[in-house]
Design a protein around this motif. Sequence first.
Motif, PDB file in Angstrom:
ATOM      1  N   MET A  40       0.962  -1.025  -0.192  1.00 38.65           N
ATOM      2  CA  MET A  40      -0.072   0.003   0.105  1.00 38.65           C
ATOM      3  C   MET A  40       0.856   1.263   0.124  1.00 38.65           C
ATOM      4  SD  MET A  40      -3.377   0.774   0.186  1.00 38.65           S
ATOM      5  CE  MET A  40      -4.265   2.044   0.483  1.00 38.65           C
ATOM      6  N   GLY A  41       0.797   2.010  -0.958  1.00 38.00           N
ATOM      7  CA  GLY A  41       1.443   3.394  -1.018  1.00 38.00           C
ATOM      8  C   GLY A  41       1.174   4.250   0.280  1.00 38.00           C
ATOM      9  N   ARG A  42       2.311   5.076   0.452  1.00 31.80           N
ATOM     10  CA  ARG A  42       2.091   5.751   1.942  1.00 31.80           C
ATOM     11  C   ARG A  42       1.275   7.073   1.898  1.00 31.80           C
ATOM     12  NH1 ARG A  42       7.666   7.277   4.026  1.00 31.80           N
ATOM     13  NH2 ARG A  42       7.104   9.545   4.279  1.00 31.80           N
ATOM     14  N   ASN A  43       0.981   7.462   0.670  1.00 35.16           N
ATOM     15  CA  ASN A  43       0.395   8.888   0.389  1.00 35.16           C
ATOM     16  C   ASN A  43      -1.315   8.575   0.138  1.00 35.16           C
ATOM     17  OD1 ASN A  43      -0.927  11.026  -0.667  1.00 35.16           O
ATOM     18  ND2 ASN A  43       1.216  11.726  -1.262  1.00 35.16           N
ATOM     19  N   THR A  44      -2.035   9.075   1.106  1.00 36.50           N
ATOM     20  CA  THR A  44      -3.554   8.782   0.666  1.00 36.50           C
ATOM     21  C   THR A  44      -4.226   9.559  -0.388  1.00 36.50           C
ATOM     22  OG1 THR A  44      -4.145  10.614   2.090  1.00 36.50           O
ATOM     23  CG2 THR A  44      -3.838   8.842   3.053  1.00 36.50           C
ATOM     24  N   ARG A  45      -3.371  10.470  -1.041  1.00 33.73           N
ATOM     25  CA  ARG A  45      -3.736  11.017  -2.369  1.00 33.73           C
ATOM     26  C   ARG A  45      -4.831  12.222  -1.912  1.00 33.73           C
ATOM     27  NH1 ARG A  45      -1.645   8.644  -6.418  1.00 33.73           N
ATOM     28  NH2 ARG A  45      -2.724   9.710  -7.954  1.00 33.73           N
ATOM     29  N   LYS A  46      -4.986  12.704  -0.847  1.00 28.78           N
ATOM     30  CA  LYS A  46      -5.826  13.738  -0.661  1.00 28.78           C
ATOM     31  C   LYS A  46      -4.996  14.788  -0.498  1.00 28.78           C
ATOM     32  CE  LYS A  46      -8.523  15.669   3.025  1.00 28.78           C
ATOM     33  NZ  LYS A  46      -9.224  15.692   4.812  1.00 28.78           N
ATOM     34  N   ARG A  47      -5.212  15.869  -1.473  1.00 27.58           N
ATOM     35  CA  ARG A  47      -4.392  17.000  -1.609  1.00 27.58           C
ATOM     36  C   ARG A  47      -4.822  18.059  -0.475  1.00 27.58           C
ATOM     37  NH1 ARG A  47      -0.628  18.314  -5.392  1.00 27.58           N
ATOM     38  NH2 ARG A  47      -0.146  20.575  -5.802  1.00 27.58           N
ATOM     39  N   ARG A  48      -3.941  18.572   0.010  1.00 29.59           N
ATOM     40  CA  ARG A  48      -4.432  19.385   1.313  1.00 29.59           C
ATOM     41  C   ARG A  48      -3.873  20.829   0.902  1.00 29.59           C
ATOM     42  NH1 ARG A  48      -3.673  18.231   7.815  1.00 29.59           N
ATOM     43  NH2 ARG A  48      -3.831  20.521   8.356  1.00 29.59           N
ATOM     44  N   MET A  49      -4.581  21.670   1.085  1.00 29.57           N
ATOM     45  CA  MET A  49      -4.170  23.093   0.900  1.00 29.57           C
ATOM     46  C   MET A  49      -4.018  23.718   2.025  1.00 29.57           C
ATOM     47  SD  MET A  49      -3.308  25.565  -1.424  1.00 29.57           S
ATOM     48  CE  MET A  49      -4.473  24.697  -2.705  1.00 29.57           C
ATOM     49  N   PRO A  50      -2.619  24.070   2.418  1.00 26.06           N
ATOM     50  CA  PRO A  50      -2.195  24.724   3.711  1.00 26.06           C
ATOM     51  C   PRO A  50      -3.262  26.427   4.156  1.00 26.06           C
ATOM     52  CG  PRO A  50      -0.330  24.566   2.509  1.00 26.06           C
ATOM     53  CD  PRO A  50      -1.518  24.182   1.458  1.00 26.06           C
ATOM     54  N   LEU A  51      -3.223  26.359   5.349  1.00 30.33           N
ATOM     55  CA  LEU A  51      -4.122  27.157   6.080  1.00 30.33           C
ATOM     56  C   LEU A  51      -3.756  28.764   5.380  1.00 30.33           C
ATOM     57  CD1 LEU A  51      -4.145  26.489   9.762  1.00 30.33           C
ATOM     58  CD2 LEU A  51      -6.073  25.996   7.965  1.00 30.33           C
ATOM     59  N   ALA A  52      -4.640  29.391   5.046  1.00 31.24           N
ATOM     60  CA  ALA A  52      -4.486  30.827   4.580  1.00 31.24           C
ATOM     61  C   ALA A  52      -4.067  31.093   3.364  1.00 31.24           C
ATOM     62  CB  ALA A  52      -3.583  31.670   5.750  1.00 31.24           C
ATOM     63  N   THR A  53      -3.913  29.921   2.274  1.00 29.36           N
ATOM     64  CA  THR A  53      -3.127  30.166   0.949  1.00 29.36           C
ATOM     65  C   THR A  53      -4.125  31.125   0.400  1.00 29.36           C
ATOM     66  OG1 THR A  53      -2.481  27.883   0.984  1.00 29.36           O
ATOM     67  CG2 THR A  53      -2.710  29.005  -0.947  1.00 29.36           C
ATOM     68  N   SER A 100       2.122  11.706  -4.960  1.00 34.33           N
ATOM     69  CA  SER A 100       2.487  10.704  -5.480  1.00 34.33           C
ATOM     70  C   SER A 100       2.674   9.575  -4.384  1.00 34.33           C
ATOM     71  CB  SER A 100       3.846  10.874  -6.315  1.00 34.33           C
ATOM     72  OG  SER A 100       3.830  11.547  -7.376  1.00 34.33           O
ATOM     73  N   SER A 101       2.113   8.458  -4.458  1.00 32.70           N
ATOM     74  CA  SER A 101       2.296   7.591  -3.444  1.00 32.70           C
ATOM     75  C   SER A 101       3.507   6.644  -3.777  1.00 32.70           C
ATOM     76  CB  SER A 101       0.937   6.427  -3.357  1.00 32.70           C
ATOM     77  OG  SER A 101       1.073   5.759  -4.640  1.00 32.70           O
ATOM     78  N   ALA A 146       5.998  17.314   2.976  1.00 37.13           N
ATOM     79  CA  ALA A 146       4.482  17.574   3.149  1.00 37.13           C
ATOM     80  C   ALA A 146       3.814  16.665   2.085  1.00 37.13           C
ATOM     81  CB  ALA A 146       4.583  19.000   2.940  1.00 37.13           C
ATOM     82  N   PRO A 147       3.885  15.367   2.147  1.00 36.75           N
ATOM     83  CA  PRO A 147       2.988  14.826   1.090  1.00 36.75           C
ATOM     84  C   PRO A 147       1.407  15.039   1.223  1.00 36.75           C
ATOM     85  CG  PRO A 147       3.714  13.440   3.030  1.00 36.75           C
ATOM     86  CD  PRO A 147       4.309  14.598   3.436  1.00 36.75           C
ATOM     87  N   GLY A 148       1.104  15.219   0.386  1.00 34.04           N
ATOM     88  CA  GLY A 148      -0.290  15.548   0.189  1.00 34.04           C
ATOM     89  C   GLY A 148      -0.800  17.033   0.138  1.00 34.04           C
TER      90      GLY A 148
END
Length: 510
Positions: free
Chosen positions: A1-14, A283-284, A260-262
Amino acid sequence: MGRNTRKRRMPLATKAIAGVAALALGGGGLVWANFYASAHEENSPDNRTKSNAARQIATIDCPDVGQQLSDVPERARGEVDGELASMDQQITDAYQRLVTTRQAQAGDAQYVQNAILGPLKDRRKVLIDRIKLEIDRAGGKAPGNLDELAPCSGRPADQPQPTDGQNGGGQNGDGQGQDNGQGQGDGQGQGEGQTPNDNGNGAAGPFAEDFIDINDVPPNARDLPNGLAANGRSGSRGSFTTKCGVNENKLYNSDNIIVAPGVANGAHHMHDYVGNQSNSSLSSDDDLVVAETSCQNQGDKSSYFWPVLRVQDGTQEFDAADQGGGAEGNVGRILQAEEAQLRFVGNKRSKVVAIPKLMRIITGDAKAFTNGLKNANTSYSCTGFEDRQSTDKYVLCPEGSRLVRTSNFQSCWDGQNTDSANHRDHVAFVQADGSCPNGFKAIPQLQVRLVYDVPTPTIENGQVKNPYAVDSFPEQLHKPITDHNDFINVMDESLMNKVVRCINQGKKCT
């Protein structure tokens, strides 16, 4: 199983940051006000403005929380990495407020503390509390001093000294030598509505004091036990060179798949990539294993990446208005290396063992200007002068000589982990005698040598024209000590065995 859940997260306040950046954009890049004072000029009668500028801060210095997290349960690391990325975004937000509120600061001595640093502390405390909760929920125990890392301070742009870095947590056994430069320049402070003294770059640095003539760098001044000497006359004397090009595919992004994966724009600066062609925050491990590669040997799908090098000459690059690019002060023409030598060498004292598949290694520190110099590692030189290496200054090469950028990675492994919570503790540099610390095993050392044809900047009257600089986090001011290099091993078993065999048998292989 890849380590990345593929949920792309946008940092706060972008979104808020992008709005501020849009208001401040000039010439395709964020126009950064800079407030520096040269110590030797501070008391001169015609330098009142610079003296006043010295009392204002040039950037924001925050303790690096991530480097203190040495024991985070595996199942909490994704969320913790996301919170740390949001913390980086908070610093970017605060820094942009700092450089766009100079008039308010001039009228209120407490403005920075009350309007910028105080709220930043509160926001960081919220994320630190989340980090502690996530670690506790996963069965771990957060360090007891994390709350102490919430406050940030303002600092002038003087170069940190080698004794700095108490907040950041250092790499064990690195033995890095430094060039002890005096650091930052004496740009004149400006208020809102005035043209900032950015040397015409549209960016906060580099400045004239960030450069040194290669002839003024002492030969052999930077003693690196983790450098070329690691490939000694005993132990494992061979080498393996992998040929992966110079990013002819123009694969760039401002993600950080290791730290910072995802997370979109997790690096806040643009990266060059060679080797693996599936490099993004989404990328996982599975994606990396099945990806295309730019390496001639198709068994090497490893990911090799580093901050791009730019000439700040007013060029409008493809990312001139983007986060990670011009909107965060990374402006100018991206330079493609003419050569990218990726070489694995042995250990001075012993044989090497295979690098585990999907091992992550970071060398250098993208936050070295505020963290201190403990992890600074990449150095600059010129062809024909490579016995002269500078870590805290960019070098000026003579006509006919090309710029050389070198990174020698950690070459000792704890024998168990392919990564660690702070992305450092699972690897170490060799000790002064060339051996690995107790409990660590010698692995092939990756040495990255990049060669560029860089127009030599001109410096007149303390001003630099068309400087080159690495991309950086905005608050790091494009300092050369923030240069770094990243590696994820995705060689297949057969190729890695060949690498080990060549090195241990004293052969030079490709």
